[in-house]
Design a protein around this motif. Structure first.
Motif, PDB file in Angstrom:
ATOM      1  N   UNK A   1      -7.699   9.046 -13.187  1.00 31.60           N
ATOM      2  CA  UNK A   1      -8.547   9.797 -14.122  1.00 31.60           C
ATOM      3  C   UNK A   1      -9.130  11.027 -13.446  1.00 31.60           C
ATOM      4  N   UNK A   2      -9.639  10.863 -12.230  1.00 34.62           N
ATOM      5  CA  UNK A   2     -10.195  11.994 -11.489  1.00 34.62           C
ATOM      6  C   UNK A   2      -9.142  13.012 -11.123  1.00 34.62           C
ATOM      7  N   UNK A   3      -7.928  12.532 -10.748  1.00 32.48           N
ATOM      8  CA  UNK A   3      -6.839  13.450 -10.413  1.00 32.48           C
ATOM      9  C   UNK A   3      -6.480  14.321 -11.616  1.00 32.48           C
ATOM     10  N   UNK A   4      -6.298  13.698 -12.768  1.00 32.58           N
ATOM     11  CA  UNK A   4      -5.911  14.448 -13.967  1.00 32.58           C
ATOM     12  C   UNK A   4      -7.012  15.427 -14.355  1.00 32.58           C
ATOM     13  N   UNK A   5      -8.271  14.983 -14.300  1.00 36.58           N
ATOM     14  CA  UNK A   5      -9.389  15.869 -14.640  1.00 36.58           C
ATOM     15  C   UNK A   5      -9.424  17.079 -13.708  1.00 36.58           C
ATOM     16  N   UNK A   6      -9.187  16.858 -12.418  1.00 36.14           N
ATOM     17  CA  UNK A   6      -9.189  17.937 -11.426  1.00 36.14           C
ATOM     18  C   UNK A   6      -8.075  18.943 -11.737  1.00 36.14           C
ATOM     19  N   UNK A   7      -6.860  18.431 -11.991  1.00 38.04           N
ATOM     20  CA  UNK A   7      -5.734  19.327 -12.258  1.00 38.04           C
ATOM     21  C   UNK A   7      -5.937  20.118 -13.553  1.00 38.04           C
ATOM     22  N   UNK A   8      -6.452  19.471 -14.576  1.00 38.69           N
ATOM     23  CA  UNK A   8      -6.689  20.187 -15.833  1.00 38.69           C
ATOM     24  C   UNK A   8      -7.750  21.272 -15.653  1.00 38.69           C
TER      25      UNK A   8
ATOM     26  N   UNK B   1       0.841  -1.205   0.000  1.00 38.10           N
ATOM     27  CA  UNK B   1       0.000   0.000   0.000  1.00 38.10           C
ATOM     28  C   UNK B   1       0.872   1.250   0.000  1.00 38.10           C
ATOM     29  N   UNK B   2       1.932   1.259   0.805  1.00 37.31           N
ATOM     30  CA  UNK B   2       2.829   2.422   0.835  1.00 37.31           C
ATOM     31  C   UNK B   2       3.559   2.578  -0.496  1.00 37.31           C
ATOM     32  N   UNK B   3       3.911   1.452  -1.135  1.00 35.83           N
ATOM     33  CA  UNK B   3       4.581   1.524  -2.437  1.00 35.83           C
ATOM     34  C   UNK B   3       3.667   2.163  -3.474  1.00 35.83           C
ATOM     35  N   UNK B   4       2.373   1.893  -3.378  1.00 31.93           N
ATOM     36  CA  UNK B   4       1.417   2.540  -4.279  1.00 31.93           C
ATOM     37  C   UNK B   4       1.313   4.021  -3.964  1.00 31.93           C
ATOM     38  N   UNK B   5       1.190   4.335  -2.683  1.00 32.70           N
ATOM     39  CA  UNK B   5       1.079   5.747  -2.282  1.00 32.70           C
ATOM     40  C   UNK B   5       2.301   6.554  -2.718  1.00 32.70           C
ATOM     41  N   UNK B   6       3.455   5.878  -2.776  1.00 26.67           N
ATOM     42  CA  UNK B   6       4.674   6.584  -3.179  1.00 26.67           C
ATOM     43  C   UNK B   6       4.611   7.041  -4.626  1.00 26.67           C
ATOM     44  N   UNK B   7       3.672   6.454  -5.425  1.00 28.19           N
ATOM     45  CA  UNK B   7       3.488   6.888  -6.804  1.00 28.19           C
ATOM     46  C   UNK B   7       2.486   8.038  -6.897  1.00 28.19           C
ATOM     47  N   UNK B   8       2.060   8.553  -5.747  1.00 30.74           N
ATOM     48  CA  UNK B   8       1.170   9.716  -5.682  1.00 30.74           C
ATOM     49  C   UNK B   8       1.899  10.775  -4.845  1.00 30.74           C
TER      50      UNK B   8
ATOM     51  N   UNK C   1      -4.664  15.374  -5.215  1.00 26.80           N
ATOM     52  CA  UNK C   1      -4.334  14.022  -4.740  1.00 26.80           C
ATOM     53  C   UNK C   1      -5.260  13.626  -3.599  1.00 26.80           C
ATOM     54  N   UNK C   2      -5.461  14.524  -2.647  1.00 27.22           N
ATOM     55  CA  UNK C   2      -6.335  14.232  -1.510  1.00 27.22           C
ATOM     56  C   UNK C   2      -7.763  13.957  -1.968  1.00 27.22           C
ATOM     57  N   UNK C   3      -8.242  14.750  -2.927  1.00 34.26           N
ATOM     58  CA  UNK C   3      -9.610  14.550  -3.415  1.00 34.26           C
ATOM     59  C   UNK C   3      -9.732  13.203  -4.135  1.00 34.26           C
ATOM     60  N   UNK C   4      -8.728  12.844  -4.934  1.00 34.38           N
ATOM     61  CA  UNK C   4      -8.768  11.566  -5.659  1.00 34.38           C
ATOM     62  C   UNK C   4      -8.719  10.384  -4.688  1.00 34.38           C
ATOM     63  N   UNK C   5      -7.930  10.515  -3.636  1.00 35.87           N
ATOM     64  CA  UNK C   5      -7.849   9.426  -2.658  1.00 35.87           C
ATOM     65  C   UNK C   5      -9.171   9.225  -1.935  1.00 35.87           C
ATOM     66  N   UNK C   6      -9.905  10.307  -1.719  1.00 39.03           N
ATOM     67  CA  UNK C   6     -11.181  10.195  -0.993  1.00 39.03           C
ATOM     68  C   UNK C   6     -12.230   9.410  -1.778  1.00 39.03           C
TER      69      UNK C   6
END
Length: 762
Positions: A349-356, A300-307, A334-339
């Motif tokens: 997908x949600x993270x990229x859409x939010x940033x754009x 799980x931490x290894x995945x989080x490290x990619x965020x 990132x926080x919004x996508x994790x929620x």
């Protein structure tokens, strides 16, 4: 009083009638299959789909009828008629057979009506006057074994109570030479085994028992029984069988088909993820570390490290406007996508859409006006095409595959240190390896954990799910109309709309439930059977439980035989963390395979080594079951080879039956022993027989040199056990000796130069 020959003649006539009915049903199924195939692929897609569905049904039925050829009928019950002096007769066999008027000819062994064949006793006969075991060879009745449960009616049935016995069928089965394949025990199931086989589907059932108690056979028969009793549920969701090795699965592969079931997914842990095969071996210490439940948090931490938030703001220009990818915006996105609690790759997908969207707002402010929808689309396309934006957003939320994530974790020291701070430097060094090294079985649960956390491409998954739902709704409606029209009335097999719809919905090859399940990592099963379950690590349990949300499992093993350093020392410690209180335990206490002298010696060795061995009572005595050969000096090759040849002369037959195993500690000495045994075979046996034995494939060898790990779960007519003290050396290896000692059904020859471990002699 009818003579024995008359009894045999009567039973032969019954068996002849049953095989005639079986042949007729086979011919009918093949005829209908041929007729369907003769129609060819013409017609509308709907008609072709319908023909394919019925073709598959007839193929399945023909396969089932072919698989039950051997010992079709094996039992008979003479039942007292309520309120009458007479009795009715009920025959029990592998499958149920009715005549054309649907009158029962043969009762399926799994049916409630057959339960008395396994459960009735003289104290609780349950209306059974006599239980008869039919002994057959091919289609010929060669003998009968009777148990009279109601002595008051012995003379009424013309029976001579003094001639009856009830153990002949069981003892004959135990004395039969091994063939390299497990056979079913459907004709000789004992009461304590039958109770477990027919246990409720709900929850996880642990079948604990010492060597030779029939744990594997009970688990397979339980799988067949559950598929019979809960067919509507399990045919659609499937049953998963997990074994310790491919050789073990090959050993048992004929059992379920012989019981009328062909749709079970059989696999090992190393092959559980489609497209991944664990071919490399793992050092025990590394396997133990990777197997710890802690690694769920590590992955799980290894995945989080990619965020991650970039180290500084990134400035770039679009259409002359200065725009900034701000660190605080990335952190918020990132926080919004994790929620959303979606898997990493799907939440991206949600993270990229939010940033754009945030960058479009910056552009609008910089441009000094409102943007039309067309303008907004142009700006979005421009942002996506800019290298600075693509690189920055990818680095902030990196799309990654399970294989890449776990390979990086295990091959890059900084990745492992970041994700696993609880491990010591020595532990991290133990699990580190070269990049893209072959996968090991201990890696598979980590890959599965990563796949669960990463997920798939969300947009593609949603589109595919919508397509499948529409196809299924259409197929279900069509299936209902087919059933309503009576077109399926000749199917010979009970079928419902849902099952038929699954056939209709296929656009490619007609795959069975088992085939579709085996190809889908995320498939969830209705029931899971795990053999040699004591070897599983906590992470492996986590992976298996994920595949059965109902927690319906049959867990088979013996904690006294645990050889893996990551395995279970108790069922509570292994199962409670993943199953909580949804598991129960049943214990088998009678060893049917192991001769009493061997079983007693093994129990003494286990007790002396402090193993948690289950109480064990052997079902039979075999005179001279253990013998000892002590040698002084040399490697023992000559003594081992001589013992192997002696046993081969006694147990190995030219028809391929009979198995002799030389079991020795793994290592260079095993190669020396193999050479010695092969040389002895060439020298001591006729040239033709020696050539036949030495040319056999490894998995079919009638004389083989093997390690304790390789013989786990298997059985042999005779075993040559080499240097028991060497096998038992080192922590946790006493279980290997316990396993090796308990493989023979007839003879154990111990060849040694070192002193024997404590407990060998009583």
């Amino acid at each position: 009083m009818a003579g024995r020959q008359d009894e045999l003649a009567h039973e032969q006539a019954v068996v002849d009638d049953l095989y005639s009915r079986l042949d007729a049903l086979r011919a009918r199924a093949r005829g209908r299959l041929k007729a369907v195939r003769r129609e060819g692929p013409s017609g509308s897609p709907q008609n072709r789909s319908e023909r394919d569905a019925f073709a598959t049904l007839y193929e399945d039925r023909a396969a089932q009828l072919d698989a039950v050829e051997d010992r079709l009928a094996f039992g008979r019950l003479d039942l007292a008629e309520p309120g009458a002096e007479g009795s009715t007769v009920r025959y029990v066999g592998r499958i149920g057979l009715n005549d054309d008027e649907q009158r029962p000819l043969l009762t399926d062994w799994r049916a409630p009506a057959a339960e008395a064949f396994y459960r009735a006793t003289s104290l609780q006969p349950g209306g059974v006057r006599r239980r008869r075991h039919l002994v057959t060879s091919g289609r010929k009745v060669t003998g009968v074994e009777d148990e009279l449960l109601d002595l008051d009616h012995a003379q009424d049935g013309g029976l001579d109570a003094s001639s009856l016995s009830g153990e002949g069928a069981l003892l004959a089965a135990l004395a039969t030479r091994r063939t390299g394949r497990m056979t079913d025990i459907v004709a000789t199931i004992q009461a304590e085994q039958d109770k477990i086989i027919r246990s409720d589907l709900a929850g996880a059932l642990v079948v604990q028992g010492g060597p030779g108690t029939g744990k594997t056979a009970v688990a397979l028969h339980r799988a067949a029984y559950l598929l019979y009793a809960h067919r509507r549920l399990l045919e659609r969701s499937g049953v998963l069988l997990v074994g310790p090795s491919r050789s073990f699965l090959r050993y048992i592969d004929q059992v379920l088909p012989s019981l009328g079931e062909t749709g079970v997914v059989s696999t090992t842990l190393g092959e559980l993820i489609p497209g991944v095969s664990a071919v490399a071996t793992e050092e025990p210490r590394a396997a133990e570390i990777k197997g710890r439940l802690l690694f769920a948090d590590v992955v799980r931490r290894a995945v989080r490290a990619r965020e991650r938030v970039p180290e500084h703001d990134i400035t770039f220009r679009l259409d002359g406007h200065r725009l900034v990818i701000r660190r605080r915006d990335v952190r918020d996105a990132i926080a919004r996508a994790r929620r959303t609690h979606k898997p990493h790759n799907e939440a991206r997908t949600g993270f990229v859409r939010d940033m754009l969207a945030r960058l479009v707002e910056q552009y609008k402010v910089a441009d000094g006006g409102e943007l039309t929808p067309e303008d907004r689309a142009i700006v979005l396309e421009g942002l996506r095409s800019l290298r600075e934006v693509r690189v920055t957003l990818n680095l902030a939320w990196f799309p990654v595959s399970p294989k890449k994530l776990i390979d990086d974790l295990l091959s890059r020291p900084h990745r492992l240190a970041e994700a696993a701070p609880e491990l010591t430097e020595e532990e991290r060094a133990t699990v580190l390896r070269k990049a893209w090294a072959p996968w090991t079985e201990a890696d598979i649960p980590l890959l599965d954990e990563a796949a669960e956390l990463l997920g798939h491409d969300d947009a593609a998954e949603r589109s595919e799910a919508r397509r499948r739902a529409a196809e299924r709704a259409e197929a279900l409606e069509h299936a209902r109309s087919v059933l309503a029209s009576g077109a399926a009335s000749g199917a010979m097999i009970p079928i419902d709309a849902e099952t038929l719809a699954e056939r209709f919905a296929s656009t490619g090859p007609n795959l069975t439930t088992a085939e579709r399940a085996a190809a889908d990592r995320s498939w969830t099963y209705g029931h899971v059977v795990v053999d040699e379950a004591q070897e599983l690590s906590p992470m492996a349990w986590r992976m298996l439980v994920r595949r059965v949300p109902t927690r319906s499992m049959t867990i088979v093993g013996d904690v006294a035989q645990t050889s893996s350093s990551a395995g279970a020392q108790s069922w509570a410690s292994a199962l409670t963390p993943v199953l909580r209180d949804s598991w129960r335990i049943e214990e088998l206490t009678v060893s049917y395979r192991t001769p009493a002298e061997v079983a007693d010696a093994a129990q003494r060795v286990a007790k002396a080594a402090g193993l948690p061995a289950s109480p064990l009572t052997a079902a039979r005595e075999v005179p001279g079951a253990i013998s000892y050969v002590r040698f002084a000096g040399g490697d023992g090759g000559a003594e081992v080879a001589a013992a192997a040849i002696e046993l081969a002369n006694q147990f190995v037959a030219g028809d391929g039956s009979g198995r002799v195993a030389v079991i020795a500690a793994d290592g260079p000495a095993a190669d020396t022993l193999t050479a010695a045994v092969e040389a002895a075979v060439q020298a001591a046996l006729p040239a033709a027989e020696a050539g036949r034995l030495l040319s056999q494939k490894a998995e079919d060898r009638q004389i083989a040199v093997l390690s304790p790990l390789e013989v786990k779960g298997l059985e042999y007519d005779a075993v040559v056990l080499v240097e028991p003290a060497e096998i038992a050396q080192g922590p946790g290896r006493s279980s290997d000796l316990y396993v090796a000692m308990t493989r023979p059904t007839q003879r154990l020859v111990v060849v040694h130069s070192e002193d024997l471990p404590a407990g060998f002699t009583g």
